[in-house]
Design a protein around this motif. Structure first.
Motif, PDB file in Angstrom:
ATOM      1  N   ALA A   2      19.180  -7.320  73.925  1.00 44.32           N
ATOM      2  CA  ALA A   2      20.547  -7.372  74.547  1.00 44.32           C
ATOM      3  C   ALA A   2      20.724  -8.973  74.939  1.00 44.32           C
ATOM      4  N   VAL A   5      22.470 -10.124  71.948  1.00 45.63           N
ATOM      5  CA  VAL A   5      23.790  -9.987  71.562  1.00 45.63           C
ATOM      6  C   VAL A   5      24.551 -10.750  72.668  1.00 45.63           C
ATOM      7  N   LEU A   6      24.187 -11.063  73.442  1.00 46.95           N
ATOM      8  CA  LEU A   6      24.931 -11.860  74.712  1.00 46.95           C
ATOM      9  C   LEU A   6      25.108 -13.024  74.084  1.00 46.95           C
ATOM     10  N   ARG A   9      27.679 -13.287  71.214  1.00 51.32           N
ATOM     11  CA  ARG A   9      29.076 -13.188  71.809  1.00 51.32           C
ATOM     12  C   ARG A   9      29.539 -14.531  72.433  1.00 51.32           C
ATOM     13  N   LEU A  10      28.476 -15.163  73.077  1.00 48.84           N
ATOM     14  CA  LEU A  10      29.090 -16.350  73.518  1.00 48.84           C
ATOM     15  C   LEU A  10      29.322 -17.417  72.344  1.00 48.84           C
ATOM     16  N   TYR A  13      32.574 -16.503  71.056  1.00 48.37           N
ATOM     17  CA  TYR A  13      33.530 -17.110  72.229  1.00 48.37           C
ATOM     18  C   TYR A  13      33.930 -18.590  72.176  1.00 48.37           C
ATOM     19  N   VAL A  98      25.380 -18.354  89.982  1.00 52.73           N
ATOM     20  CA  VAL A  98      25.116 -17.037  90.319  1.00 52.73           C
ATOM     21  C   VAL A  98      24.667 -16.126  89.246  1.00 52.73           C
ATOM     22  N   ARG A  99      25.246 -16.325  88.039  1.00 51.00           N
ATOM     23  CA  ARG A  99      24.880 -15.488  86.769  1.00 51.00           C
ATOM     24  C   ARG A  99      23.394 -15.527  86.301  1.00 51.00           C
ATOM     25  N   PRO A 100      22.917 -13.904  86.112  1.00 50.35           N
ATOM     26  CA  PRO A 100      21.430 -14.076  85.697  1.00 50.35           C
ATOM     27  C   PRO A 100      21.276 -14.553  84.538  1.00 50.35           C
ATOM     28  N   ALA A 101      21.710 -15.479  84.058  1.00 49.67           N
ATOM     29  CA  ALA A 101      21.256 -15.962  82.639  1.00 49.67           C
ATOM     30  C   ALA A 101      21.349 -17.443  82.701  1.00 49.67           C
ATOM     31  N   PRO A 102      20.344 -18.147  82.162  1.00 46.70           N
ATOM     32  CA  PRO A 102      20.155 -19.371  82.418  1.00 46.70           C
ATOM     33  C   PRO A 102      21.229 -20.416  81.644  1.00 46.70           C
ATOM     34  N   TRP A 106      23.077 -20.548  77.651  1.00 42.72           N
ATOM     35  CA  TRP A 106      24.600 -19.767  77.385  1.00 42.72           C
ATOM     36  C   TRP A 106      25.393 -21.126  77.173  1.00 42.72           C
TER      37      TRP A 106
ATOM     38  N   LYS B  74      17.965 -14.246  90.534  1.00 42.69           N
ATOM     39  CA  LYS B  74      18.341 -13.647  89.367  1.00 42.69           C
ATOM     40  C   LYS B  74      18.405 -12.077  89.702  1.00 42.69           C
ATOM     41  N   LEU B 105      27.064  -7.911  79.252  1.00 42.56           N
ATOM     42  CA  LEU B 105      25.935  -8.548  78.414  1.00 42.56           C
ATOM     43  C   LEU B 105      25.213  -9.309  79.588  1.00 42.56           C
ATOM     44  N   TYR B 107      24.953  -9.096  82.687  1.00 47.22           N
ATOM     45  CA  TYR B 107      24.270  -8.201  83.679  1.00 47.22           C
ATOM     46  C   TYR B 107      23.552  -7.115  83.146  1.00 47.22           C
TER      47      TYR B 107
END
Lengths: 260, 267
Positions: A2, A5-6, A9-10, A13, A98-102, A106, B74, B105, B107
């Protein structure tokens, strides 16, 4: 999976975001090419007066010139920060935190997408037109694409640090100007680093800026053992991003989200 | 669902520490709809930022959905939704639909659940006409509906909104309000919002927190808030009176439970 894929996509983008501004890319490519031609004539005059300067032949010097012009877009040699700099100033960075990704990962994916697009739109035209107008040297090393990619990553690592300083300095114009100056001068963009005198050359060749422009150009020209060159780039890429990760942790603790 | 214990945050301004939030203790139970009022600079946004893990508290602690916002940021991010009225989480140059896909993606929302949730939200918030429009071309009302959708795609237990109706026209405001009321009633989502719009408070919030000078100055129902200033007709006048008469107050003990006991006031 996952996560992959993220980041894909980034990356897409980043690519698409820049492809929306087609006119800007075309204008950039045109400018880069015209300046390439101007610089080529200056270098030709210089190399005819002093053949073999910096260890380059005339054709190598002209190739160096168009390669460095081609690097301006992907490596952001003029020191433009990353897009999240605006978000720090506006306070929108709150969301990124706030996002759960570093943030580092990203923004890297997004920046690589940007670089991929600018490689097509702003690197190919000056290289092709340069090759059509002047005698240029074909790439010697199959390692060039990798060295080019590492150059982009080192440039990202540097700009990430520069952008992140906005968290501490409410206004970031000063640091961006400084970054542009350092990058242009020490990357080999203005003059090949081989032309710098003594100690200045030693210093310049050890700095990360060399890994953005001088080193990939030398890999193309076969002027440096490729593995040593790639090792140098990799070292700086890892060092800058490691520092970036540390600074992100500090920023998270320290950040004053502007406004509201 | 939300609990703060003597929560505080100081900012360093030219070498001196300025407290933005002081000794803030309150508790919001699951399924509550709580509005947070206070003059500009009172510390509302700072509180929200501490509850969502954006700012680290300098004093006390907070627990949201059982998690520490700073240390478990997180894990918390997957369980809360956050909307800042003056900010956007959406990607400026991308069509709205693509921003949602990135949020999915980020979340790690299952594809089928995402589709179902987006379909629901698209219907309720009437997003269909502009799902393919780049965010930079959206009107503020459309963008806000997009932001609310983005905050709800992962089906959070708690929704935190900082001035969600700011700048919206009457119609857009009414739409956002009725949506939030429905979300709270039907899905049981706990909602905490800050606002300067007393219409939000009157129409939505069963409970009001008044934050002033970084402290909790009132905690109770809208009716109890009105009762504080007898003789004032409109809620605007009541709140204006409270804001004007407030002075930096001594530390106090606010009530801990959301029900039963009478409101405490230091206004």
């Amino acid at each position: 999976m996952a996560a992959f894929v993220l980041y894909l996509r980034l990356f897409q983008y980043g690519f698409r975001r820049h492809s929306t501004y087609l006119a800007a890319a075309l204008a950039g490519a045109f400018t880069n090419t015209v300046f390439g031609v101007l610089r080529a004539y200056v270098l030709i005059a210089l190399w005819e007066a002093r053949p073999g300067l910096a260890g380059y032949t005339l054709a190598e010097a002209v190739t160096f010139c168009f390669l460095t012009q081609a690097f301006i877009g992907p490596m952001q040699v003029f020191g433009r920060g990353l897009s999240f700099g605006d978000r720090i100033r506006s306070g929108d960075i709150a969301f990124d935190l706030v996002r759960p990704a570093p943030l580092l990962a990203w923004s890297l994916a997004e920046d690589l997408g940007r670089a991929a697009y600018l490689t097509l739109a702003r690197s190919l035209p000056p290289t092709i037109i340069g090759a059509a107008l002047f005698t240029m040297v074909a790439p010697v090393s199959p390692w060039f694409p990798l060295s080019f990619a590492l150059g982009v990553v080192v440039s990202f690592g540097w700009r990430y640090l520069v952008t992140l300083t906005s968290c501490w300095t409410t206004d970031d114009r000063g640091i961006h100007t400084l970054s542009a100056l350092l990058t242009m001068f020490f990357s080999g963009m203005v003059l090949p680093l081989g032309l710098f005198p003594g100690w200045l050359r030693t210093v310049a060749e050890a700095l990360p800026f060399a890994a953005m422009v001088q080193v990939p150009a030398d890999v193309w020209l076969g002027a440096e053992p490729p593995l040593q060159a790639l090792g140098f780039q990799l070292l700086w890429a890892v060092a800058l991003m490691g520092l970036g990760a540390l600074l992100t942790v500090a920023a998270r603790r320290k950040v004053v989200v502007q406004g509201g | 669902m939300i609990e703060t214990i003597s929560l505080g945050r100081d900012f360093k301004v030219r070498g001196t520490l300025v407290p933005a939030v002081r000794d803030l203790s309150f508790r919001v139970g699951a399924g509550e709809f709580v509005g947070c009022l206070g003059p500009n600079g009172a510390g509302k946004s700072t509180t929200i930022k501490m509850l969502t893990g954006i700012l680290t508290p300098t004093h006390g602690r907070a627990l949201v959905a059982g998690l520490d916002p700073t240390r478990q940021r997180k894990a918390l991010a997957r369980r809360i939704g956050v909307v800042f009225g003056q900010r956007t989480t959406l990607w400026w140059d991308l069509p709205l639909r693509d921003s949602f896909e990135l949020v999915r993606l980020l979340y790690k929302v299952d594809r089928n659940r995402f589709r179902q949730r987006l379909a629901e939200l698209t219907e309720v918030l009437e997003l269909a006409p502009f799902l393919r429009t780049p965010v930079r071309q959206l009107s503020l009302g459309q963008r806000m509906r997009g932001d609310i959708t983005a905050a709800l795609l992962h089906d959070p237990e708690v929704l935190v909104l900082d001035e969600p109706t700011i700048g919206l026209d009457v119609v857009a405001k009414a739409e956002v309000r009725s949506f939030l009321a429905r979300l709270n009633a039907e899905r049981g989502t706990t909602v905490l919002l800050t606002t300067h719009d007393l219409g939000d408070i009157e129409r939505l919030c069963r409970r009001v927190l008044l934050i002033d000078h970084g402290r909790l100055a009132f905690d109770g129902s809208v009716a109890e808030l009105r009762a504080l200033v007898p003789g004032q007709e409109s809620i605007e006048d009541v709140v204006a009176h409270l804001y004007l008469s407030s002075t930096p107050a001594a530390p106090r003990t606010p009530r801990r439970t959301p029900d039963a006991d009478p409101p405490t006031v230091t206004a």
